[in-house]
Enzyme design. Structure first.
Site, PDB file in Angstrom:
ATOM      1  N   GLU A   1       0.737  -1.285   0.030  1.00 57.53           N
ATOM      2  CA  GLU A   1      -0.085  -0.079  -0.157  1.00 57.53           C
ATOM      3  C   GLU A   1       1.126   1.304  -0.216  1.00 57.53           C
ATOM      4  OE1 GLU A   1      -2.278  -0.878   3.547  1.00 57.53           O
ATOM      5  OE2 GLU A   1      -3.079  -2.743   2.735  1.00 57.53           O
TER       6      GLU A   1
ATOM      7  N   SER B   1      -5.894  -4.119   0.860  1.00 55.90           N
ATOM      8  CA  SER B   1      -6.469  -5.232   0.860  1.00 55.90           C
ATOM      9  C   SER B   1      -5.692  -6.395   1.056  1.00 55.90           C
ATOM     10  CB  SER B   1      -7.086  -5.570  -0.635  1.00 55.90           C
ATOM     11  OG  SER B   1      -7.700  -4.435  -1.169  1.00 55.90           O
ATOM     12  N   GLU B   2      -5.104  -6.304   2.637  1.00 59.80           N
ATOM     13  CA  GLU B   2      -4.060  -7.168   2.883  1.00 59.80           C
ATOM     14  C   GLU B   2      -4.178  -8.778   2.524  1.00 59.80           C
ATOM     15  OE1 GLU B   2      -5.097  -4.710   4.763  1.00 59.80           O
ATOM     16  OE2 GLU B   2      -3.391  -3.427   5.047  1.00 59.80           O
TER      17      GLU B   2
ATOM     18  N   PHE C   1       2.489  -2.097   8.880  1.00 60.67           N
ATOM     19  CA  PHE C   1       2.886  -2.724  10.341  1.00 60.67           C
ATOM     20  C   PHE C   1       2.484  -3.846  10.778  1.00 60.67           C
ATOM     21  CE2 PHE C   1       2.099   1.917  10.221  1.00 60.67           C
ATOM     22  CZ  PHE C   1       3.269   2.473  11.011  1.00 60.67           C
TER      23      PHE C   1
ATOM     24  N   ASP D   1       1.176  -5.376  13.086  1.00 59.79           N
ATOM     25  CA  ASP D   1      -0.102  -5.577  13.709  1.00 59.79           C
ATOM     26  C   ASP D   1      -1.138  -5.768  12.574  1.00 59.79           C
ATOM     27  OD1 ASP D   1       0.181  -3.582  16.315  1.00 59.79           O
ATOM     28  OD2 ASP D   1       1.645  -3.124  14.432  1.00 59.79           O
TER      29      ASP D   1
ATOM     30  N   ILE E   1      -1.358  -7.988  10.476  1.00 59.53           N
ATOM     31  CA  ILE E   1      -1.084  -9.483  10.170  1.00 59.53           C
ATOM     32  C   ILE E   1      -2.402 -10.012  10.563  1.00 59.53           C
ATOM     33  CG2 ILE E   1      -0.053 -10.451  12.082  1.00 59.53           C
ATOM     34  CD1 ILE E   1       1.820 -12.014  10.370  1.00 59.53           C
TER      35      ILE E   1
ATOM     36  N   HIS F   1      -0.426  -0.507  16.354  1.00 59.26           N
ATOM     37  CA  HIS F   1       0.375   0.120  15.465  1.00 59.26           C
ATOM     38  C   HIS F   1       1.822  -0.021  16.195  1.00 59.26           C
ATOM     39  CE1 HIS F   1      -2.833   1.736  12.852  1.00 59.26           C
ATOM     40  NE2 HIS F   1      -1.935   2.313  11.991  1.00 59.26           N
TER      41      HIS F   1
END
Ligand SMILES: Cc1ncc(C[n+]2csc(CCOP(=O)(O)OP(=O)(O)O)c2C)c(N)n1
Ligand SMILES: [Mg+2]
Lengths: 342, 322
Positions: free
Chosen positions: A39, A78-79, A102, A104, A106, A148
């Site tokens: 991103e 859109s991880e 970050f 976080d 995940i 974060h």
């Protein structure tokens, strides 16, 4: 390290963020299959009238879109899609580097790592290659608060099939990232906030720091301080303070959390007989506990006292400075732990 | 749906409070007085004010990293919010949450959120509670254009449509997600189109026009309350300042921003209309301005005088029962 000569050279101090960018540049230039996805890795960079000044929230990838227009891909937020796509691309011939802004985040995209990338090689009878690197920022200390600031590398290090590395300085960051990108296993590359903007001497050119090898960064004889990422700096500072009181601390930088360099840990423990492990993550089910368990399991005869863990507190990362300081490990807490042993 | 003068007064006070709060925190950051990651919503005030004008405490709103406006509009006390930004024990979250986690469940504010898209299923859950417990309430998710690319968005809309939940999805499309223009990452022209995949009602409002958002939000919230199902309401807007406070804004063409800032400021548009139509007097607005300035100044002063939490509080509230 390849390309090294015996000629003394001028030190070249650059921040970790720049060293990471250098590694990305080298990797993309030397292999067109290396792509960078994430991103805002380009930001407004693809606009005709825009600039490529942003390069992600930490400006690590600044300018790369201009140099590698076909290898740098800005993605939507859109991880799950990004990570899953990267795994699919990796297994079919590309060598993707994903920026997960970050660590976080995940939580929004664990499956591609947990159930896909990490298991393919084994599950498919050794017939898959997953050359995937996930770069991700870890750690507290910037008042970035509960979502974060986490150091979740214990999660990825706990998944068989995934490798996890964490540099403590700019030079290692460059070499470890190059090794990660060229590795045929999925590797999580942690970028601790505490070191991203710290500068160290970084060699020019192409070199790799081997995954799975810890490094003694200070030699000592009374106690071993084992750190990773930003805690190595804390341990070095603590060693400095302890030296003034005549206590000689050895500092081991793990560099790789999975695989873990057990030999290096046991060797330093055998030498000093006392070990303290310093970890930015929460204490349960983590790297610090793994190191402590290793010492008891395989290093019991070397131990002259308890193994101490200096870690974050077992709570979400608080926002306000006073609580964030109380949450994090620190040089003072390391010194205190050493004094409890000696 | 025509707002009454009383509603307009409240709405203006809300919008002005949001604007002043954000301007103040930018000033405080520039003075080095605030830490952490802060995101201002200047330019987007009308949406929060207009949507929340239709909501009561038992209606729930989930918010985003850009959440101060939603919190203020939903009735969270600005003194507590300011103290939270200063990390004081008098803060809304006792200094533990910070800007991205301001929440006040009693006021129906499910929290700002540091995870893009995470609030959308939370509001869906609030709508589920409302439906199963027949509270008459609604769940409203406020989120950005960027968040509409998350799986959480699509999964939530699908569930809400299937279950006909009393939910309203308010997308604040400000043209940008961090430093990336929306059109680079969203293939449809309007986010509202995405509702069609879920056979969900949708509407598009001018997010700079309080009256337009007020009318459309009123309609779709009433529809949800009646049990006639969820809506995706897209509000076209613009982020006047950077993605975060301190953003150098090098990626954005200044002329684009100036166009919005100079011609589409929601507070100015509101004022022109209410004074032009004789709904509220300019004097009335100026006295609200003064009152708001005073309140914000007072909030900053109170925050700065308040104590920090004690380090011994670190492990409090990790669990309900230890
Ligand atoms: C899961 C996740 N991914 C990425 C981010 C980083 N991030 C924070 S805000 C943001 C942009 C959000 O864009 P949009 O939804 O349009 O909201 P806006 O900022 O425009 O209000 C991003 C990518 C995040 N916080 N969480
Ligand atoms: Mg946006």
């Amino acid at each position: 390290m390849s390309g090294q000569s015996n000629q003394p050279r001028e030190p070249r101090e650059i921040p970790t963020a720049f060293a990471i960018a250098e590694a990305l540049r080298i990797a993309m230039a030397s292999d067109p299959n290396v792509i960078l996805m994430g991103e805002d890795v380009a930001g407004g960079g693809r606009r005709p009238e825009g600039t490529d000044e942003m390069g992600g929230i930490m400006s690590v990838t600044r300018g790369l879109i201009s140099e590698f227009p076909n290898q740098v891909l800005d993605t939507p937020i859109s991880e799950m899609g990004i990570l899953g796509t990267a795994v699919g691309a990796a297994v079919t011939g590309l060598r993707p580097v994903v920026e997960l802004m970050f660590m976080d985040f995940i939580g929004t995209c664990l499956d591609p790592l947990l159930n896909q990338a990490s298991k393919f090689r084994y599950m498919f009878g050794g017939k898959a290659r997953i050359p995937l690197t996930v770069r991700t920022v870890t750690g507290a200390g910037m008042q970035a608060a509960a979502q974060h600031s986490q150091s979740l590398y214990w999660m990825t290090a706990g998944i068989p099939g995934l490798k996890t590395v964490i540099p403590s300085n700019a030079a290692d960051a460059k070499g470890l990232l190059l090794a990660a990108i060229r590795c045929d296993d999925p590797v999580v590359f942690c970028e601790p906030k505490g070191i991203l903007f710290l500068s160290t001497d970084v060699p020019e050119g192409d070199y790799e720091v081997p995954i799975g090898k810890a490094k003694i960064v200070r030699v000592g004889s009374d106690v071993s301080l084992v750190g990773m990422g930003a805690t190595v700096g804390m341990a070095l500072q603590a060693a400095e303070e302890l030296a003034r009181d005549g206590i000689s601390a050895e500092v081991l930088d793990l560099r790789s959390l999975a695989p873990l360099d057990e030999d290096a840990i046991l060797t330093t423990l055998a030498k000093t007989g006392r070990l303290i492990v310093v970890d930015e993550a929460t204490p349960r089910c983590g790297i610090a506990s793994d190191v402590a368990a290793l010492c008891v399991d395989k290093g019991f005869d070397f131990l002259n006292g308890p193994v101490r863990r200096v870690t974050a507190a077992m709570c979400p990362v608080p926002f306000t400075r006073v609580l964030e300081e109380a949450y994090m490990p620190s040089t003072a807490r390391i010194v205190e732990a050493v004094r409890s042993l000696i | 749906m025509q707002p009454t003068p009383e509603i307009l007064q409240v709405a203006y006070r809300t919008m002005r409070t949001i604007r002043s709060f954000e301007e103040k925190l930018i000033e405080l950051v520039n003075q080095g007085k605030l830490g952490g990651f802060l995101h201002a919503c200047i330019g987007q005030e009308a949406i929060a004010a207009a949507v929340c004008a239709h909501l009561k405490d038992h209606d729930y709103v989930s918010s985003t990293h850009r959440g101060h406006g939603h919190c203020i509009a939903k009735g969270v006390d600005v003194r507590g919010m300011m103290a939270e930004l200063f990390g004081r024990s008098t803060g809304t979250c006792r200094g533990r949450g910070g800007s991205m986690h301001i929440a006040d469940i009693e006021k129906g504010m499910l929290g700002a959120n540091g995870i893009v898209g995470a609030g959308i299923p939370l509001a869906t859950g609030a709508a589920l509670t409302a439906k199963l417990k027949k509270t008459g309430g609604v769940g409203v998710a406020m989120f950005g254009d960027g968040a509409s690319n998350q799986g959480a968005f699509h999964e939530s809309l699908n569930m809400a449509a299937n279950w006909q939940l009393p939910a309203v999805y308010v997308c604040e499309n400000n043209g940008w997600g961090e430093f990336t223009p929306t059109e680079f990452v969203v293939p449809v022209k309007d986010i509202a189109e995405r509702a069609r995949s879920y056979a969900m009602n949708s509407m598009i409002a001018d997010g700079m026009d309080f009256f337009d958002v007020y009318a459309k939000a009123g309609e779709v919230i009433a529809r949800a309350r009646r049990g006639d199902g969820p809506t995706l309401l897209e509000c076209k807007t613009y982020r006047f300042t950077g993605h975060y406070v301190g953003d150098p804004l090098v990626y954005r063409v200044k002329a684009e921003a100036d166009e919005w800032i100079n011609n589409r400021d929601p507070l100015k548009l509101f004022e022109a209309r209410v004074t032009g139509e004789g709904l509220l007097a300019a004097d009335n607005l100026r006295s609200i301005d003064e009152e708001v300035t005073e309140r914000i100044t007072e909030a900053v002063k109170a925050a700065q005088e308040a104590p920090f939490p004690d380090p011994s509080e670190l492990m409090q509230d990790v669990y309900a029962v230890n």
